[in-house]
Design an enzyme around this catalytic site. Sequence first.
Site, PDB file in Angstrom:
ATOM      1  N   HIS A 161       0.867  -1.169   0.000  1.00  0.00           N
ATOM      2  CA  HIS A 161       0.000   0.000   0.000  1.00  0.00           C
ATOM      3  C   HIS A 161       0.899   1.212   0.000  1.00  0.00           C
ATOM      4  CE1 HIS A 161      -2.958   2.966   1.077  1.00  0.00           C
ATOM      5  NE2 HIS A 161      -3.899   2.079   0.865  1.00  0.00           N
TER       6      HIS A 161
ATOM      7  N   ARG B 209      -6.343  10.325  -0.686  1.00  0.00           N
ATOM      8  CA  ARG B 209      -5.971  10.823  -2.013  1.00  0.00           C
ATOM      9  C   ARG B 209      -7.195  10.979  -2.900  1.00  0.00           C
ATOM     10  NH1 ARG B 209      -2.499   6.510  -3.697  1.00  0.00           N
ATOM     11  NH2 ARG B 209      -3.114   5.495  -1.755  1.00  0.00           N
TER      12      ARG B 209
END
Lengths: 550, 266
Positions: free
Chosen positions: A326, A346
């Site tokens: 990740h 994000r």
Amino acid sequence: MSYTPEMRELIKKVEATRPARVERARRNEHYPALNLKEREEVLNAYHPDCQKDGTRAVKVGSNKGDIFQDQVADLLESKALLRPDAVDLSTVDYEADVLIIGGGGAGTSAALMASDAGKSVIISTKLRHGDSNTIMAEGGIQAATQECDSPFYHYIDTIGGGHFTNQPDLVEAIAHDAPLSISWLENLGMMFNKTPEGRMVVRHFGGSSRKRLHSAGDMTGAEIMRVIRDEARSRQDSITVLEFTPAVELILDEDGKCAGAILFNMETREFYIAKAKAVILASGGFGRLHIKGFATTNHYGATMDGVVMAYRVGVGNKYLFSTQYHPTGVVYPEQNVGLLITEKVRGLGAHVLNIDGEQFCFPLEPRDVESAELICEAMDKGKGILTPTGRVGLWLDSPMIDDLHGEGTVKKELPAKFIQFARHGIDISKDPMLVYPTLHYQNGGVNVSASTETDVPGLFAAGEVIGGVHGENRLMGNSLQDIITFGRRAGVNAAEYIDGGVEIKKLTIDHVARFEKEIDEAGITDPVTAPIILPDYSTDEVISRRWAEK
Amino acid sequence: MAEAENIQAKQAPKVATGDRAILPEGAKTIPVYVMGKRYEVPETLTIMKAMEFAGFKFIRGAGCRGGICGACPTVYRKAGDYKLFFGLACQTVVEPNMYLAQIPFYPANRATYKLEELSGDPEVIYALYPELFRCVACNLCTKACPMDVDVLGYISALKQGNIAKAAEISFDCIQCGLCASRCMGELPQYHIGQLARRIYAKYIQPKAEHLQKRVDDINAQKYDEVLKNLLAMDKENLEKIYINEREREPDLTPPGEWVPQDTQYL
Ligand SMILES: Cc1cc2nc3c(=O)[nH]c(=O)nc-3n(C[C@H](O)[C@H](O)[C@H](O)COP(=O)(O)OP(=O)(O)OC[C@H]3O[C@@H](n4cnc5c(N)ncnc54)[C@H](O)[C@@H]3O)c2cc1C
Ligand code: FES
């Protein structure tokens, strides 16, 4: 621990570039994404999976000759926990129509569907029911439920994100079933984020063409797990849960059908024989192997047990060489190291920045590409930020989310993360977070068909333990969908298989001896013992004093 | 499971890999008392990692290790302080002279029900959990909550019949059971909150109509043909679609509003 004065100085650079970056984001102007060729280049150079050291070919079993990370290869070439002659198969301690190995999201969904079909179910699970990777998932679950979206685009995004290596029938299954899964969860009483009119609130994620990510606060997996576990608890007449009692070996019958498993009571150290007409493997992933020493986001019991057990009955796997890092694991403060910062940050518009406060990548690339870009920026270009304990990270500019969507958005959309950082004196709506790639997901796993069947009759598998859905790279929100889609299918198909008439013959674990013979003949002299069940974090100092165990 | 240790020992280089803590040269240690017994552990570690550093191996009391599963509730006192503190072992950092005890399990009554036979009427909850009214509003539950959930707040909301409010307030609950362990009225707060949330989502929150429509279309096999074609498509053509034919939904338009140019696959 809040940021040190040195780190505070660096944060000023982030603040300096922020107004201009927010302006560009408002105009829908993004840092350019890489094209397919550039993606490949950065992956080959910087992704841990693409590096050759620390890997080897396995010498035994269905995947003989395939290359794996050392830790994975060790487990595929492992010997059993139990000496076969110590096992008494004649007394059956537990019996049900369906035995499910693993009480996470996939296993529990399967249990509910098998119970719907009138079958008795036993769930064997390692920790408490629900202590799993499922409960940790924060970001969300994919499904094409909006008008501008459809299973077509879900399919295309998924297979493109997986670099076209996915097993197509599995992708078709999840694109097709995804809205059904969401509707099933809605009916079970899951609190999705909705508008006041009831429309699902959805968002983008890395690699999406449409907003397809459904969520429940930033505790989507926890909410799924709470709800389906609560439902399972209401069905004690058909579903029995055995906690702290993991499976350690599959049992076949003399015809070669799967017929149960040997269970292990971790507290009393007794073993039990559980017999069933069908077995569903749903034991999740392998983050706790800490491949290449990376920190992990996974729960305590993620040790690849299911793949190991399946391997010994001859069920091979695919893409297990591929691990998902990740891109944004926590690097600071130390207490949160390895924890995940959901991609939703994000998705909400936060930029990833280097030590100069400059952007260096499109923040929503597929995860493997994003990870490789972060590793490159920090390691190759030397533009990472160093923590007081020598870890390296990059900035994730969460405060700009409030600038983009209004004051209070960070707190409202990311409540759990907000609390987690506030506890350590960091207000993520005012200060950026420090992040670096962390070991997150087992992309590969055991071979199954779209109906969750393995090559062994009566053995089904679903969830993170299976391989092929995501190919070599998983998009966010597809594994929560994977566990519901295939968990449900496994429950339904296991019940159908039983309804077709299953007669279990004499039980056997001869496959274990056969497998160990193969190891022996391959010249593997010092195989490790597996399943590992739990990792051991004792220090070398403590281990060296356990004199009786040497 | 000596072998498990071997794997780890064989492969772990001498740096802080994974969750195994190391004591960097010159680093300070502090004393903590695990169930009354003294151990020296590095500062800045969580209680969980500190206990592992000391040599404990958890079977119970560790789950996600990330503050969300509720497996690791811990009660502690500090030397010279009468106060009891509550926290998650995986989320709380050790302090000098902490006296620690874990409560991995606390018995609590859970009602059995079939959700589809219930309704959005608060009477349903009162019937399943009559002990709700034994609450004396002492607020010890809220003080014990490691997630800062206003436990008394949602219990009170339910007493007033406001299921929506209770669902909202209790949402961050991780069901660790510390509230129940402190309750004078012997309420299983976290089970009651769970029921309230499921009732809210099923009977009070409006249903997603676009979802129902999509489900109907799927069941009417509307997409079967399209998916079958994709299934048969070679990489080259898939790649073409992936690169050229995916319009990206704009970031800031609200869900349900944007209409793409190409609508043939919708
Ligand atoms: C921190 C984090 C965040 C994530 N965020 C997202 C997200 O936003 N969206 C998304 O789609 N996906 C996300 N994922 C991935 C996703 O949550 C998991 O892949 C998925 O939940 C796996 O479900 P599962 O049921 O297959 O396995 P799990 O949920 O891990 O369940 C497996 C269960 O089996 C048990 N078990 C293991 N071995 C044995 C054994 N030998 N015998 C019996 N039981 C055993 C385990 O203890 C566990 O309870 C995230 C994962 C993590 C770790
Ligand atoms: S281990 Fe899950 S909350 Fe601490």
